[in-house]
Enzyme design. Structure first.
Site, PDB file in Angstrom:
ATOM      1  N   ASN A   1       2.585   8.461  -4.642  1.00 15.96           N
ATOM      2  CA  ASN A   1       1.704   8.911  -5.732  1.00 15.96           C
ATOM      3  C   ASN A   1       0.693   9.979  -5.308  1.00 15.96           C
ATOM      4  O   ASN A   1       0.391  10.899  -6.066  1.00 15.96           O
ATOM      5  CB  ASN A   1       0.985   7.716  -6.358  1.00 15.96           C
TER       6      ASN A   1
ATOM      7  N   THR B   1       6.489  -5.162  -1.317  1.00 17.92           N
ATOM      8  CA  THR B   1       6.889  -4.582  -0.035  1.00 17.92           C
ATOM      9  C   THR B   1       5.993  -5.094   1.088  1.00 17.92           C
ATOM     10  O   THR B   1       6.456  -5.360   2.201  1.00 17.92           O
ATOM     11  CB  THR B   1       6.831  -3.048  -0.103  1.00 17.92           C
ATOM     12  N   ALA B   2       4.705  -5.257   0.798  1.00 18.67           N
ATOM     13  CA  ALA B   2       3.763  -5.752   1.815  1.00 18.67           C
ATOM     14  C   ALA B   2       4.115  -7.161   2.265  1.00 18.67           C
ATOM     15  O   ALA B   2       3.922  -7.512   3.432  1.00 18.67           O
ATOM     16  CB  ALA B   2       2.350  -5.718   1.261  1.00 18.67           C
TER      17      ALA B   2
ATOM     18  N   GLU C   1      -2.899  -1.773   1.913  1.00 20.37           N
ATOM     19  CA  GLU C   1      -3.601  -1.348   0.697  1.00 20.37           C
ATOM     20  C   GLU C   1      -2.574  -1.369  -0.426  1.00 20.37           C
ATOM     21  O   GLU C   1      -1.639  -0.569  -0.441  1.00 20.37           O
ATOM     22  CB  GLU C   1      -4.213   0.042   0.888  1.00 20.37           C
TER      23      GLU C   1
ATOM     24  N   GLY D   1       1.133   0.694  -0.598  1.00 18.24           N
ATOM     25  CA  GLY D   1       2.275   0.584  -1.504  1.00 18.24           C
ATOM     26  C   GLY D   1       2.214  -0.704  -2.299  1.00 18.24           C
ATOM     27  O   GLY D   1       1.133  -1.243  -2.556  1.00 18.24           O
ATOM     28  N   SER D   2       3.373  -1.213  -2.643  1.00 16.23           N
ATOM     29  CA  SER D   2       3.440  -2.372  -3.527  1.00 16.23           C
ATOM     30  C   SER D   2       3.175  -3.676  -2.791  1.00 16.23           C
ATOM     31  O   SER D   2       3.429  -3.797  -1.582  1.00 16.23           O
ATOM     32  CB  SER D   2       4.812  -2.450  -4.204  1.00 16.23           C
TER      33      SER D   2
ATOM     34  N   CYS E   1      -3.441   3.718  -7.683  1.00 14.62           N
ATOM     35  CA  CYS E   1      -3.702   2.278  -7.600  1.00 14.62           C
ATOM     36  C   CYS E   1      -5.066   1.909  -8.177  1.00 14.62           C
ATOM     37  O   CYS E   1      -5.299   0.756  -8.532  1.00 14.62           O
ATOM     38  CB  CYS E   1      -3.608   1.802  -6.155  1.00 14.62           C
TER      39      CYS E   1
ATOM     40  N   GLU F   1     -10.339   0.226   4.776  1.00 15.32           N
ATOM     41  CA  GLU F   1     -10.255   1.546   5.398  1.00 15.32           C
ATOM     42  C   GLU F   1     -11.571   2.277   5.149  1.00 15.32           C
ATOM     43  O   GLU F   1     -12.242   2.046   4.160  1.00 15.32           O
ATOM     44  CB  GLU F   1      -9.083   2.331   4.809  1.00 15.32           C
TER      45      GLU F   1
END
Length: 487
Positions: free
Chosen positions: A155, A235-236, A253, A231-232, A287, A468
């Site tokens: 994105n 996936t995490a 994140e 990402g999603s 996000c 972060e």
């Protein structure tokens, strides 16, 4: 006479050299629906070569002083800034975002990421204590970790890739980065500038490909002790599982289902344009975008009328047109996914007030096959609806009424995510009170997306692990040791 189009072909960047791959993936221009680029379909072999190069470069790079690394980061920032327009054009074409957003947000922020961490690495301090009774002094020292695995999303491609690369190498680590296979071009362009900036070979390696092949190979590699992923949430979860046997350090994140809470004393002249932007900027593919708008009942009708009227004014079309407000979504599959949420809302009895399925979308001839969608506002949605619970990640926002402060806080917190929130009120006590009670890593009051990179960025609950920012990124990308001196 028909002409075959010449496709842009990317190569991996390993050990300071561009390396061809044995197989490639088609990458589409979201605004036309046409294949325009071929991206390496990397796997274990390519990741292994990149990790080997990063490991070889680590001893020399980690031994450089913070000042030496800072100067190189600043030089890289200068080089990207010098080619800002080329980077912006490439980012717009590759991702579908408007050229205006690429010019004013994505690429300037990528430049600033390098400059910010080039500065912050010079100003960290360590701790020191003294135990005079036993004649000892203790102090802490921070050292780079090693090879960092960095996985960034589609994105905000260069924006978020540099948000990871900059602190990682500023701290003395070397990196293997994997951008999204759907938006790889600006990462490839950045690699062309690394040698000129003075980045030694092997310090930054970029391997292109899918998450299932290249991403998983990177996450599972035993010589990559830390992974930073944006990402999603789904996936995490897999990254967490695959990292567990190696006890890797993770920074995740993830997604959000971000509420905007608008009280009846809000300044609507500021609130409405800002909430439109927070809902639809970058096609809603951020996000931090607002996807649930809670409006106090006494101003609900007025807000809704004005908000919808302004949403209808947003121009959707060719991203290269500087007068356009919203470009194309990332892919045909993602467009269909976003549209499906609107259909589900309608099936549940909600009202679509503008956008998808309600208003006609007029596109230029060359963009008829692109992945476009109008800003869509949905009302009368139940809190338990998937449109109020799941991350849509597109230009869709839901507007609902609330009565009391306690009620809206409970409803705002009733999702699995906790990334960001906005609160609109002229009551100073209320904004502090509500901000404390919201389960969100970031809370903006009477504004949106105002960021100080010194401060922590990240979410609660299913929106991520870790933070972060200047101090947080420094701590993530370094190992701390305590040293005791007997005197």
């Amino acid at each position: 006479m028909a002409h075959s189009k010449t496709l842009l072909v990317l190569e991996n960047f390993i050990g300071g050299k561009f390396v061809p791959c044995s197989s490639y993936i088609d990458s589409y221009n979201p605004s036309t629906g046409d294949v325009y680029c071929r991206v390496p379909d990397s796997g274990k072999e390519e990741v292994e070569a990149a990790v080997k190069a990063a490991k070889a470069a680590f001893p020399v790079w980690s031994s450089k002083s913070p000042l030496e690394r800072s100067q190189i980061l600043n030089k890289l920032a200068d080089l990207i800034e010098h080619e800002l327009e080329a980077f912006a054009q490439a980012e717009s074409k590759d991702q579908g975002k408007t050229i205006t957003v690429a010019r004013t947000m994505d690429i300037p922020r990528a430049v600033y990421n390098f400059r910010f961490f080039a500065s912050s690495i010079l100003h960290h301090t360590t701790e020191c204590t003294e135990m005079s009774t036993v004649g000892c002094m203790h102090y802490t020292s921070r050292m780079p970790v090693g090879v960092a695995g960095l996985i960034s999303p589609w994105n905000l491609p260069l924006y978020l890739l540099t948000w990871k690369i900059a602190p990682a190498i500023a701290c003395g680590n070397t990196v293997v980065a994997k951008p999204s296979e759907m938006t790889s071009v600006t990462a490839w362009m950045m690699c062309k500038l690394l040698e000129k900036a003075g980045v030694p070979h092997g310090v930054v390696n970029v391997v292109f490909g899918t998450g299932a092949k290249a991403g998983e190979a990177l996450v599972c590699h035993p010589d990559v002790p830390l992974i930073s992923f944006t990402g999603s949430t789904l996936t995490a979860q897999r990254i967490t599982e695959k990292s567990a046997p190696h006890c890797k350090r993770l920074s995740l994140e993830l997604g959000g289902k971000n509420p905007a809470i608008i009280f009846d004393d809000a300044d609507l002249t500021q609130c409405i344009p800002t909430t439109l932007r927070s809902s639809f900027l970058n096609q809603g593919e951020i996000c931090l975008c607002t996807s649930r708008i809670f409006v106090q009942r006494s101003i609900y009708s007025e807000f809704l009328k004005r908000f919808v009227a302004e949403a209808k004014k947003w121009k959707v079309g060719n991203p290269s047109d500087p007068t356009v407000d919203m470009g194309a979504l990332i892919s045909k599959e993602h467009l269909e996914k976003v549209r499906s949420y609107v259909k589900k809302a309608q099936a549940e009895g909600a009202r679509v007030l503008c956008g998808e399925g309600v208003d006609a979308l007029a596109l230029p001839t060359g963009n008829q096959k692109g992945y476009f969608m109008l800003p869509t506002v949905i009302a009368e949605v139940k809190d338990e609806s998937c449109c109020m619970q799941e991350e849509i990640f597109g230009p869709v926002t839901c507007v609902v009424a609330f009565d009391t402060e306690d009620e809206v806080i409970e409803r705002a917190n009733s999702v699995k995510y906790g990334l960001a929130a906005t609160v609109w009120s002229s009551n100073v006590g209320r904004v502090h009170r509500v901000a404390r009670r919201l389960q969100s890593g970031l809370v903006w009051t009477n504004c949106w997306l105002v960021r100080d990179l010194n401060l922590p960025f990240g979410g609660m609950k299913a929106s991520g692990i870790g933070r972060e920012g200047a101090k947080d990124s420094y701590e993530f990308f370094t190992e701390v040791k305590t040293i005791t001196i007997k005197h």
